[in-house]
Design a protein around this motif. Structure first.
Motif, PDB file in Angstrom:
ATOM      1  N   PHE A  72       0.942  -1.279   0.038  1.00  0.00           N
ATOM      2  CA  PHE A  72       0.085   0.014   0.018  1.00  0.00           C
ATOM      3  C   PHE A  72       1.017   1.173  -0.023  1.00  0.00           C
ATOM      4  CE2 PHE A  72      -2.712  -2.892   2.413  1.00  0.00           C
ATOM      5  CZ  PHE A  72      -3.516  -3.334   1.499  1.00  0.00           C
ATOM      6  N   VAL A  73       1.962   1.395   0.683  1.00  0.00           N
ATOM      7  CA  VAL A  73       2.970   2.379   0.640  1.00  0.00           C
ATOM      8  C   VAL A  73       3.660   2.507  -0.451  1.00  0.00           C
ATOM      9  CG1 VAL A  73       5.038   3.357   1.856  1.00  0.00           C
ATOM     10  CG2 VAL A  73       3.228   2.302   3.126  1.00  0.00           C
ATOM     11  N   ASN A  74       4.231   1.446  -1.162  1.00  0.00           N
ATOM     12  CA  ASN A  74       4.813   1.374  -2.584  1.00  0.00           C
ATOM     13  C   ASN A  74       3.820   1.771  -3.561  1.00  0.00           C
ATOM     14  OD1 ASN A  74       7.294   0.696  -1.112  1.00  0.00           O
ATOM     15  ND2 ASN A  74       6.755  -1.366  -1.428  1.00  0.00           N
ATOM     16  N   TYR A  75       2.692   1.374  -3.452  1.00  0.00           N
ATOM     17  CA  TYR A  75       1.603   1.517  -4.835  1.00  0.00           C
ATOM     18  C   TYR A  75       0.586   2.206  -4.225  1.00  0.00           C
ATOM     19  CZ  TYR A  75       5.334  -1.399  -6.542  1.00  0.00           C
ATOM     20  OH  TYR A  75       6.458  -1.950  -6.880  1.00  0.00           O
ATOM     21  N   PRO A  76       0.294   3.301  -3.663  1.00  0.00           N
ATOM     22  CA  PRO A  76      -0.916   4.018  -3.117  1.00  0.00           C
ATOM     23  C   PRO A  76      -1.750   4.149  -3.988  1.00  0.00           C
ATOM     24  CG  PRO A  76       0.772   5.459  -3.081  1.00  0.00           C
ATOM     25  CD  PRO A  76       1.655   4.240  -3.517  1.00  0.00           C
ATOM     26  N   PRO A  77      -3.017   4.003  -3.874  1.00  0.00           N
ATOM     27  CA  PRO A  77      -4.266   4.212  -4.972  1.00  0.00           C
ATOM     28  C   PRO A  77      -4.288   5.694  -5.189  1.00  0.00           C
ATOM     29  CG  PRO A  77      -5.074   3.974  -2.722  1.00  0.00           C
ATOM     30  CD  PRO A  77      -3.815   3.774  -2.603  1.00  0.00           C
ATOM     31  N   THR A  78      -4.687   6.005  -6.568  1.00  0.00           N
ATOM     32  CA  THR A  78      -4.866   7.446  -6.784  1.00  0.00           C
ATOM     33  C   THR A  78      -6.210   7.454  -7.356  1.00  0.00           C
ATOM     34  OG1 THR A  78      -4.133   6.955  -9.231  1.00  0.00           O
ATOM     35  CG2 THR A  78      -2.389   7.572  -7.616  1.00  0.00           C
ATOM     36  N   PHE A 102       3.809   0.736  10.975  1.00  0.00           N
ATOM     37  CA  PHE A 102       3.057   1.642   9.771  1.00  0.00           C
ATOM     38  C   PHE A 102       2.228   2.587   9.996  1.00  0.00           C
ATOM     39  CE2 PHE A 102       4.851  -2.333   7.584  1.00  0.00           C
ATOM     40  CZ  PHE A 102       5.021  -1.978   6.398  1.00  0.00           C
ATOM     41  N   SER A 103       1.667   2.530  11.364  1.00  0.00           N
ATOM     42  CA  SER A 103       0.713   3.603  11.712  1.00  0.00           C
ATOM     43  C   SER A 103       1.266   4.874  11.718  1.00  0.00           C
ATOM     44  CB  SER A 103       0.109   3.219  13.051  1.00  0.00           C
ATOM     45  OG  SER A 103       1.050   3.330  14.224  1.00  0.00           O
ATOM     46  N   GLN A 104       2.701   4.975  11.821  1.00  0.00           N
ATOM     47  CA  GLN A 104       3.463   6.349  11.584  1.00  0.00           C
ATOM     48  C   GLN A 104       3.686   6.839  10.233  1.00  0.00           C
ATOM     49  OE1 GLN A 104       3.757   7.732  14.660  1.00  0.00           O
ATOM     50  NE2 GLN A 104       2.612   6.023  15.530  1.00  0.00           N
ATOM     51  N   ILE A 105       3.306   5.918   9.363  1.00  0.00           N
ATOM     52  CA  ILE A 105       3.619   6.447   8.019  1.00  0.00           C
ATOM     53  C   ILE A 105       2.442   7.033   7.425  1.00  0.00           C
ATOM     54  CG2 ILE A 105       4.192   5.581   5.528  1.00  0.00           C
ATOM     55  CD1 ILE A 105       5.429   3.415   6.909  1.00  0.00           C
ATOM     56  N   THR A 106       2.403   8.296   6.788  1.00  0.00           N
ATOM     57  CA  THR A 106       1.300   9.131   6.472  1.00  0.00           C
ATOM     58  C   THR A 106       1.425   8.832   4.875  1.00  0.00           C
ATOM     59  OG1 THR A 106       1.211  10.743   8.206  1.00  0.00           O
ATOM     60  CG2 THR A 106       0.091  11.200   6.097  1.00  0.00           C
ATOM     61  N   MET A 107       0.163   8.363   4.227  1.00  0.00           N
ATOM     62  CA  MET A 107       0.154   8.216   2.874  1.00  0.00           C
ATOM     63  C   MET A 107      -0.904   8.917   2.185  1.00  0.00           C
ATOM     64  SD  MET A 107       2.864   6.754   1.907  1.00  0.00           S
ATOM     65  CE  MET A 107       2.239   6.185   0.202  1.00  0.00           C
TER      66      MET A 107
END
Length: 301
Positions: A72-78, A102-107
């Motif tokens: 999800f981080v590498n290929y987030p939806p657009t 992962f909860s600390q990563i904002t995408m």
């Protein structure tokens, strides 16, 4: 999240499940065991950007969950807004550490929704899935497993394929899968620290095993949000809302499709990858039965 009704563990539940599978599920009408499914004409048909919720469970599979969350981080939806729901137990410290990381990563376009359950509720997957189905605010909800990877263009191609759809259940037409991996395979290393990581796609091949994908399965059930909210996930089959002292075989997935009255329709979705592994979370570690089951799975490669 809505707290749905569950039942205390009991020794007769396994026998009741087999009675349902072999007898009652074959002769009784589905309508006795679910609320009314909204008519297709009354369901929302989304055109353009929509909301998707992906739901998985994790117990002892932090290594594979890392690949899923990383995708999800590498290929987030657009083209859609994604909510990532993961059910877990606090006692599984490696999974908790992975989720904390992962909860600390904002995408962009991604909301993390990590929900702890007691082990008794976690080990009966129908309980968490029912909670998610009744609680979801998404247009579509994808019930999956933590060994599924949503790789490049997966979510955006899903957004394209569901435009204007009102069907109750869909699934990916194809997936890429590893060979049956043993526990010592580098891909399954369970001593790695939480991290964002990617797969080497050349290690995966198109799933064949002598047959085509002709129906939805447990990790590949994409359900219309209006349908999920209306009937839950096997909510009125108490055998699948009964807590357990260990991870149970997921017969509720077949029951859910029976309740819907469909095995689903295939959709072309890119980038669906599956880590295929010998040891199942429901197997008791180092037990004689676990060795027999693992050998059977190896023979099915």
């Amino acid at each position: 999240m809505i707290e749905t009704k569950t039942f205390s563990p009991n020794g007769c539940n396994s026998f009741a499940i087999q009675a349902y599978r072999l007898v009652f599920g074959r002769i009784l009408p589905q309508s006795l065991f679910r609320d009314k499914i909204p008519a297709e004409v009354d369901r929302k048909a989304v055109k353009g950007r929509f909301d998707l919720e992906i739901v998985s469970h994790c117990w002892g599979y932090a290594n594979m969950l890392t690949y899923q969350l990383s995708s999800f981080v590498n290929y987030p939806p657009t083209k859609l807004n994604l909510t990532v729901t993961v059910f877990y137990a606090e006692e599984d410290t490696k999974t908790k550490a992975t989720l904390d990381f992962f909860s600390q990563i904002t995408m962009p376009n991604i909301t993390w929704n990590f929900h702890p359950l007691s082990k008794g509720k976690l080990f009966r997957r129908g309980i968490g899935r029912n909670m998610a189905a009744r609680s979801t605010e998404a247009d579509w909800i994808w019930f999956t497993d933590c060994d599924i990877i949503f790789h490049e263009n997966c979510l955006d191609s899903l957004a394209d394929s569901l435009q204007g759809e009102k069907g109750s259940l869909f699934f990916p037409k194809e997936e890429k899968i590893t060979e049956m991996l043993k526990d010592d395979d580098p891909l399954l290393s369970n001593d790695a620290q939480p991290q964002v990581i990617d797969i080497e796609t050349e290690n995966f091949s198109l799933y064949e095993r002598g047959k085509s994908r002709d129906k939805a399965r447990g990790p590949f059930q994409i359900v219309h949000g209006d349908v999920a909210r209306a009937i839950g996930y096997c909510e009125k089959l108490s055998i699948f809302q009964t807590e357990s002292d260990r991870w149970r075989k997921t017969y509720e997935d077949t029951a859910f499709r029976w309740l819907l009255g469909t095995d689903g329709e295939p959709k072309h979705i890119d980038g669906v990858f599956h880590i295929h592994h010998v040891t199942k979370g429901r197997y008791t570690e180092n037990s004689r039965l676990s060795k027999v089951r693992s050998n059977i799975r190896l023979s099915q490669k």
